[in-house]
Design an enzyme around this catalytic site. Structure first.
Site, PDB file in Angstrom:
ATOM      1  N   SER A 156     -12.702  -6.547  28.271  1.00 55.69           N
ATOM      2  CA  SER A 156     -12.360  -5.179  28.185  1.00 55.69           C
ATOM      3  C   SER A 156     -12.279  -4.811  26.387  1.00 55.69           C
ATOM      4  CB  SER A 156     -11.167  -4.785  28.555  1.00 55.69           C
ATOM      5  OG  SER A 156     -10.910  -3.259  28.705  1.00 55.69           O
ATOM      6  N   ASP A 253     -15.691  -0.819  38.495  1.00 56.90           N
ATOM      7  CA  ASP A 253     -14.960  -0.637  37.112  1.00 56.90           C
ATOM      8  C   ASP A 253     -15.729   0.453  36.319  1.00 56.90           C
ATOM      9  OD1 ASP A 253     -14.383  -0.927  34.580  1.00 56.90           O
ATOM     10  OD2 ASP A 253     -14.754  -3.248  34.247  1.00 56.90           O
ATOM     11  N   HIS A 283     -12.034  -4.001  37.249  1.00 53.33           N
ATOM     12  CA  HIS A 283     -11.593  -4.141  35.967  1.00 53.33           C
ATOM     13  C   HIS A 283     -10.485  -5.355  36.017  1.00 53.33           C
ATOM     14  CE1 HIS A 283     -12.066  -3.171  31.734  1.00 53.33           C
ATOM     15  NE2 HIS A 283     -10.870  -3.431  31.515  1.00 53.33           N
TER      16      HIS A 283
END
Length: 312
Positions: A156, A253, A283
């Site tokens: 991320s 995601d 995610h």
């Protein structure tokens, strides 16, 4: 493909807890506490040696945690940048991932506790990330690593920092990187860029479009900073000469499509890229590898690719 059943069960538990966490919006400190509570676990793989250290940064020491898989060396090294929207997370929230990667890939993992927004906005995290990378090279002997075999990885926001590191070392002439492992990376901080996954997965899959907007507002001092290559590596005009990469995305995601776009850009620039979008996943699914075998298998696959990159 529908959500993986174990991911679906996790989301049910997560939202049940989140709905009772607070009637009012949480403060940044409360969010950090809740984030660490969600992802920190006592179901941890043992690692031969774990040591907390400090590396000199641009504005004070940068804490790092070193995971050494065995007594023999020197080992390859993986500098790991945690996720959390540039606002949340730290050494404990991603402890389980770093342990797995150290064991599976037989590398020394150095997890970096870079400064967080909003107290330390862009480019503080980038500066700390680069200082830590250089510090790892300088401390190669004491870390029992081979400075010619160093990779970066992150999930991320940490995937963003890893991608930026690969660009920065090219611009600055070092240190040389052997590989970049980008796990559902945030490579475009302009949420209005038009990626379909941003709207398709805007709600209900842990990371929401609303929370993404909030994270970037904390990290960036103004919207114009989203156009800086150190904030949005997808905007880098020249990606030639970057290290080989694995880019991992998840079907459910919001960041899925920008990760795919970055993998394509790398491929078009002649970079060797292993890209895969994992069906049924969300995610943060790497943080669930300690309890969901399907996620654990992806970590193993990433570690295998990482290990192979050091052998070529």
């Amino acid at each position: 493909m529908s959500l993986h059943p174990h991911i679906d069960a996790f989301l049910e538990r997560y939202y049940a807890v989140a709905s009772t966490a607070a009637a009012e919006p949480l403060t940044v400190d409360q969010l950090r506490y809740f984030f660490n509570l969600t992802w920190a676990t006592d179901r941890l793989e043992p690692v031969f040696r774990i040591e907390d250290r400090n590396i000199a940064g641009p504005e004070g020491d940068v804490p790092v945690r070193v995971y050494t898989p065995g007594d023999e060396g020197p080992y390859p090294a993986l500098v790991y940048y945690h996720g959390g929207g540039f606002v949340l997370g730290g050494l404990d929230s991603h402890d389980s991932i770093c342990r797995m990667l150290a064991n599976d890939a037989q590398v020394v993992v150095i997890a970096v506790d870079y400064r967080l927004a909003p107290e330390h906005p862009f480019p503080a995290a980038v500066q700390d990330a680069y200082a830590a990378l250089n510090g790892v090279v300088e401390a190669a002997d004491s870390l029992h690593i081979d400075p010619s075999r160093i990779a970066v990885a992150g999930d991320s926001a940490g995937g963003n920092l890893s991608a930026v590191m690969a660009i920065m070392v090219k611009e600055r002439g070092g240190p040389k990187l052997a590989y970049q492992l980008l796990i559902y990376p945030a490579v475009s901080l302009n949420v209005e860029a038009g990626f379909p996954s941003m709207t398709e997965n805007a709600e209900g899959y842990l990371l929401t479009l609303e929370s993404i907007r909030w994270f970037y507002q904390q990290y960036l001092r103004d919207e114009g900073e989203a156009n800086h290559v150190w904030a949005s590596p997808l905007l880098c005009a020249d990606l030639t000469g970057l290290p080989p990469a694995m880019v991992i995305t998840a079907q459910y995601d919001p960041l899925r499509d920008e990760g795919a776009a970055y993998a394509k850009r790398l491929q078009e620039a002649g970079v060797a890229v292993d890209y895969k979008c994992w069906e049924g996943m969300i995610h943060q699914f790497f943080n669930l590898a300690h309890e969901i075998e399907a996620a654990r298998a992806v970590v193993r696959e990433a570690a295998t690719a990482l290990k192979a990159s050091f052998e070529t």
